[in-house]
Write an enzyme that holds these catalytic residues in place. Structure first.
Site, PDB file in Angstrom:
ATOM      1  N   LYS A 170      24.059 -37.930 -29.530  1.00 28.86           N
ATOM      2  CA  LYS A 170      25.159 -36.978 -29.371  1.00 28.86           C
ATOM      3  C   LYS A 170      24.697 -35.807 -28.507  1.00 28.86           C
ATOM      4  O   LYS A 170      23.601 -35.281 -28.688  1.00 28.86           O
ATOM      5  CB  LYS A 170      25.622 -36.496 -30.742  1.00 28.86           C
ATOM      6  N   SER A 219      34.287 -34.089 -32.554  1.00 29.12           N
ATOM      7  CA  SER A 219      32.897 -33.714 -32.290  1.00 29.12           C
ATOM      8  C   SER A 219      31.953 -34.895 -32.081  1.00 29.12           C
ATOM      9  O   SER A 219      31.149 -34.894 -31.162  1.00 29.12           O
ATOM     10  CB  SER A 219      32.378 -32.826 -33.422  1.00 29.12           C
ATOM     11  N   SER A 228      33.209 -34.096 -38.820  1.00 32.39           N
ATOM     12  CA  SER A 228      32.937 -34.672 -37.496  1.00 32.39           C
ATOM     13  C   SER A 228      32.112 -35.949 -37.493  1.00 32.39           C
ATOM     14  O   SER A 228      31.891 -36.525 -36.425  1.00 32.39           O
ATOM     15  CB  SER A 228      32.252 -33.632 -36.607  1.00 32.39           C
TER      16      SER A 228
END
Length: 407
Positions: free
Chosen positions: A59, A128, A152
């Site tokens: 991420k 997210s 998220s």
């Protein structure tokens, strides 16, 4: 190569990646191949690692030394921090391959960055951790790092039909990654199996004398469900339960009945009135924290923020320290009450989301209970078991007491 092929085919349609370089990815894989060959030729004297050759989507909030990290914001486009996040280092130490950076929302808050739901391109994939969820759902990656401050991890996992795990707060280090709040940011991951959740948690969690509370709590067998006792399962009835769709409720009830038939002891859990203020408390902490952590970027370039994040930061500047401190105390009180409630339960179940992914990237999510468990520091998993009104994926959220991650 199979993962890279899927990325080449699907990425133009889905936009799951903030940064990916196939040549670099395959070069890293070739190094791992050589490591495996050396291991075999040495008669097994060199241990390659628990995750040898495992491609991981990272991420785009975790620092990476050899890849840019933009935190989902154009302000940091092309920024290379020059170090690796602690979780990235832990994965590399077990010979995993950091494949690339998955898309996140602007500064991991609310404004999406274009990632589409693979089950229906007209729908949201969550915000997210959207890129990580889509990468795993489409087999671009077997696993991907994620994070959660409200919902998220659980929400994108539910929308995309994958397993999402938010471990207990404090069990996975947050060194060298984007920070939005001190008391709620939690590191987790997406996978396509429960066994992979367990494997990743074992590699990433802190351990040893520097982390005495986490180490002692996770090792305490007295916290675990006794082997000779049926599972005590709470069926959550909370403030947001009224938003759950009929389709999801119907399937959720079927799962509950199957658990009861299998020998689980089910009991409805009505959250006390104290929990009714959880969402307002979360918003106060969140906005004040955002205004603190992004004040420099805010002062130097307000025009580069989305209207949604601008409104949140601006609102946060008007929250007094006393209001913020009061909200932190409320969070601690709610978390303590949750621990007391969980003395009577092994796990609590609820739909991960009220329904399937909404149509439109900017459409607000239907209210759910995700952030309550985040505020209570509890471990939660979204298990892809249900379907929404139109037949698209919805998860079941399984929550336990803090540090009961192994259950």
């Amino acid at each position: 190569q199979a993962c890279a092929d899927f990325i080449d085919i699907l990425e133009p349609k889905l936009s799951a990646w903030a940064w990916f370089d196939r040549d670099r990815f395959e070069a890293l894989a070739a190094k791992v191949d050589k490591t495996i060959d050396d291991y075999r030729s040495s008669g097994g004297q060199f241990l390659p690692g628990k995750l040898t050759g495992l491609p991981v989507g990272v991420k785009d909030i975790f620092n990476t030394e050899d890849m840019p990290t933009s935190y989902g914001s154009g302000i940091f486009f092309g920024f290379t921090p020059g170090n690796d996040a602690r979780v990235v280092t832990s994965l590399l130490s077990e010979s995993a391959i950091m494949a690339g950076k998955t898309v996140t929302a602007e500064f991991a808050v609310h404004t999406p960055n274009g990632t589409l739901n693979p089950h229906d391109l007209s729908r949201s994939s969550g915000t997210s951790s959207s890129g990580s969820a889509v990468a795993v759902a489409t087999a671009m990656m077997p696993v991907a790092l994620a994070s959660q401050t409200a919902g998220s991890i659980i929400r994108p996992a539910s929308y995309c039909g994958v397993f999402g795990f938010k471990p207990s707060y404090g069990t996975i280090p947050r060194t060298a990654m984007l920070k939005t709040t001190d008391t709620m940011d939690s590191v987790g991951f997406m996978t396509r199996s429960v066994s992979d959740l367990s494997l990743l948690f074992d590699v990433l969690r802190v351990r040893g004398p520097n982390y005495p509370v986490v180490d002692a709590s996770l090792a305490d067998t007295a916290r675990r469900k006794p082997v000779n006792r049926p599972w005590r399962v709470g069926i959550l009835d909370g403030l947001k339960s009224r938003f759950v769709s009929k389709a999801v409720n119907r399937q959720f009830d079927l799962v509950a009945r199957k658990l009861e038939t299998a020998g689980c002891e089910l009991q409805h859990l009505r959250l006390p009135v104290l929990f009714d203020r959880a969402h307002d408390t979360h918003e106060t902490i969140y906005r004040r924290s955002l205004s603190y952590y992004f004040w420099r970027e805010w002062e130097n370039g307000k025009h580069e923020f989305s209207p949604r994040l601008s409104e949140m930061i601006d609102g946060g500047t008007r929250i007094s320290f006393n209001e913020y401190e009061s909200a932190l105390k409320n969070q601690a009180t709610i978390a303590k009450k949750y621990d007391e409630i969980m003395r009577d339960f092994d796990v609590v179940l609820s739909p991960s989301t009220a329904d399937e992914a909404p149509v439109g990237l900017d459409t607000p999510d239907i209210p759910d209970h995700c952030l309550i468990f985040t505020m209570c520091y509890a471990p939660t998993i979204s298990v892809p078991l249900l379907y929404g009104t139109s037949g698209l994926p919805v998860g079941i959220q399984v929550a336990a007491k803090r540090f009961n991650d192994h259950d």
